[in-house]
Write an enzyme that holds these catalytic residues in place. Structure first.
Site, PDB file in Angstrom:
ATOM      1  N   ARG A  84      -8.438  -2.241   3.053  1.00  0.00           N
ATOM      2  CA  ARG A  84      -7.281  -2.911   2.469  1.00  0.00           C
ATOM      3  C   ARG A  84      -6.361  -3.457   3.551  1.00  0.00           C
ATOM      4  NH1 ARG A  84      -9.235   0.783  -0.848  1.00  0.00           N
ATOM      5  NH2 ARG A  84      -9.225   0.306  -3.078  1.00  0.00           N
TER       6      ARG A  84
ATOM      7  N   PRO B 274      -2.372  -4.360 -10.628  1.00  0.00           N
ATOM      8  CA  PRO B 274      -0.965  -3.974 -10.814  1.00  0.00           C
ATOM      9  C   PRO B 274      -0.736  -2.521 -10.402  1.00  0.00           C
ATOM     10  CG  PRO B 274      -1.788  -5.151 -12.731  1.00  0.00           C
ATOM     11  CD  PRO B 274      -2.986  -4.869 -11.860  1.00  0.00           C
ATOM     12  N   GLU B 275       0.390  -2.272  -9.762  1.00  0.00           N
ATOM     13  CA  GLU B 275       0.716  -0.916  -9.330  1.00  0.00           C
ATOM     14  C   GLU B 275       1.544  -0.207 -10.389  1.00  0.00           C
ATOM     15  OE1 GLU B 275       1.847  -0.674  -5.202  1.00  0.00           O
ATOM     16  OE2 GLU B 275       0.840  -2.565  -4.735  1.00  0.00           O
TER      17      GLU B 275
ATOM     18  N   LYS C   1      -1.978   3.756 -12.716  1.00  0.00           N
ATOM     19  CA  LYS C   1      -2.330   2.364 -12.950  1.00  0.00           C
ATOM     20  C   LYS C   1      -3.091   2.165 -14.253  1.00  0.00           C
ATOM     21  CE  LYS C   1      -2.914   1.914  -7.956  1.00  0.00           C
ATOM     22  NZ  LYS C   1      -3.903   1.658  -6.885  1.00  0.00           N
TER      23      LYS C   1
ATOM     24  N   ASN D  28      -1.233  -1.071  -2.691  1.00  0.00           N
ATOM     25  CA  ASN D  28      -1.111  -1.608  -1.339  1.00  0.00           C
ATOM     26  C   ASN D  28       0.313  -2.030  -0.979  1.00  0.00           C
ATOM     27  OD1 ASN D  28      -2.801  -1.911   0.911  1.00  0.00           O
ATOM     28  ND2 ASN D  28      -2.740  -4.134   0.716  1.00  0.00           N
TER      29      ASN D  28
END
Length: 347
Positions: free
Chosen positions: A311, A2-3, A50, A232
């Site tokens: 990524r 989770p961001e 985060k 991301n």
């Protein structure tokens, strides 16, 4: 993982239990001692990027030396803060799950449970105040008074519900279910607002200086030292909106371009967070897309510093052109300006 916006929403959910006493715990963790939480009070919660921090204090009667319920030795070590994250899709803004009563709150750890588990840190001698640091995994989440339900069958074709790593039951009758995470005890939270992209104290100057380095900007954006909470999804969306190629060297971008990139980081993150509180789904323009809003074919490739995690990155070679290294990057400063077709593009 989770961001920042998602973890901020988790923080909001947990805040409703501040001031309440833990009366029972459950979950699949094999390293958490249930007695360590018994009768503790959740006194505070903080968020940084985060990571989520929960402070537990014992009742006044248990504060005497030698009677610390958290004195059990724990594993030593400290988990390194990751420089970024990658997640397969935007999380759902809804925390509502139907019929939570059909599931027992006292959960074991069945074989095949893929949730993260790690409890680290030494217990401070004579220190009754304790902070539990929660670092979420790829599908980490928090649910209030309900359990997460399977949204699709697993690889074996089973519709197995996710197993919470930790369940905290409070005196009010409510409970928190925490999924797919690593946890560690500490004497104080590690909070640096100047690097948190959702903090009012976010230091733009520090972020701009970091972006100006002679390395691809997509690497710098995921560096949590300067962009804590940025993951991301935000990386891909901010770069597309700024019209900057992910492999563009920051040292070749001019100051206005860097300013615009930081603007999009902050604006997209804030809008995402606001949408979570309003129950509004975030709609990405480039992340996991096959075409950009202008109808161009989107490229996808894994990028990352040598020797580090790579990524997945989505970008439009027409809207986010990359010029030859001896020429300054001239990506568009807004989605309303398209790059000239005559530019020498490199994917």
């Amino acid at each position: 993982m989770p961001e920042g916006p998602s973890v901020r929403k988790f923080h909001h959910l947990v805040s409703g239990f501040v001031g309440q006493q833990v009366v029972k715990i459950g979950g699949s963790s094999k390293k958490l001692n249930p007695a360590s939480f018994q009768s503790l009070w959740l006194q505070d919660t903080q968020v940084h990027g985060k990571k989520l921090f929960l402070r537990f204090d014992p009742d006044e009667e248990t504060r005497s030396p030698g009677n610390n319920p958290l004195s059990e030795p724990l594993e030593e070590g400290e988990r390194k803060e990751e420089a970024g994250d990658q997640k397969p899709a935007l999380e759902s803004d809804s925390q509502k799950i139907s019929d939570p009563s059909s599931r027992s709150p006292e959960l074991g750890a069945p074989s095949g449970d893929d949730g993260l588990e790690c409890l680290q840190g030494d217990s401070p001698a004579g220190d009754a105040e304790r902070w539990l640091q929660v670092s979420f995994g790829l599908f980490g989440s928090i649910h209030v008074n309900e359990f997460s339900r399977a949204k699709k069958a697993n690889k074996r074709g089973d519709w197995r519900d996710p197993i919470p790593r930790l369940v905290l039951h409070f005196g009010s009758g409510g409970f928190l279910a925490i999924y797919n995470c690593q946890m560690s005890w500490s004497s104080s939270p590690v909070v640096k607002p100047n690097s948190d992209i959702l903090s009012e104290k976010f230091h733009r100057g520090q972020a701009l200086e970091a972006l100006g380095q002679a390395q691809p900007v997509c690497y710098t954006l995921l560096d949590q030292r300067y962009f804590s909470g940025l993951g991301n999804i935000i990386k891909n969306e901010a770069l597309y909106r700024a019209g900057i190629h992910p492999l563009a060297l920051g040292s070749l971008l001019n100051p206005p371009q860097l300013e615009v990139l930081v603007d999009h980081v902050v604006e997209f993150s804030a809008d995402w967070l606001q949408g979570k509180f309003q129950g509004r789904q975030q709609h990405p323009q480039i992340y996991q897309k096959e075409q950009c809003p202008a109808g161009h074919q989107v490229m996808k490739e894994a990028f990352g510093p040598p020797g580090s995690f790579q990524r997945l990155t989505w970008w439009c070679p027409q809207c986010q052109p990359r010029l030859l290294p001896d020429k300054p990057e001239q990506g568009q400063l807004s989605k309303g300006v398209q790059a000239p077709a005559s530019q020498n593009l490199a994917l």
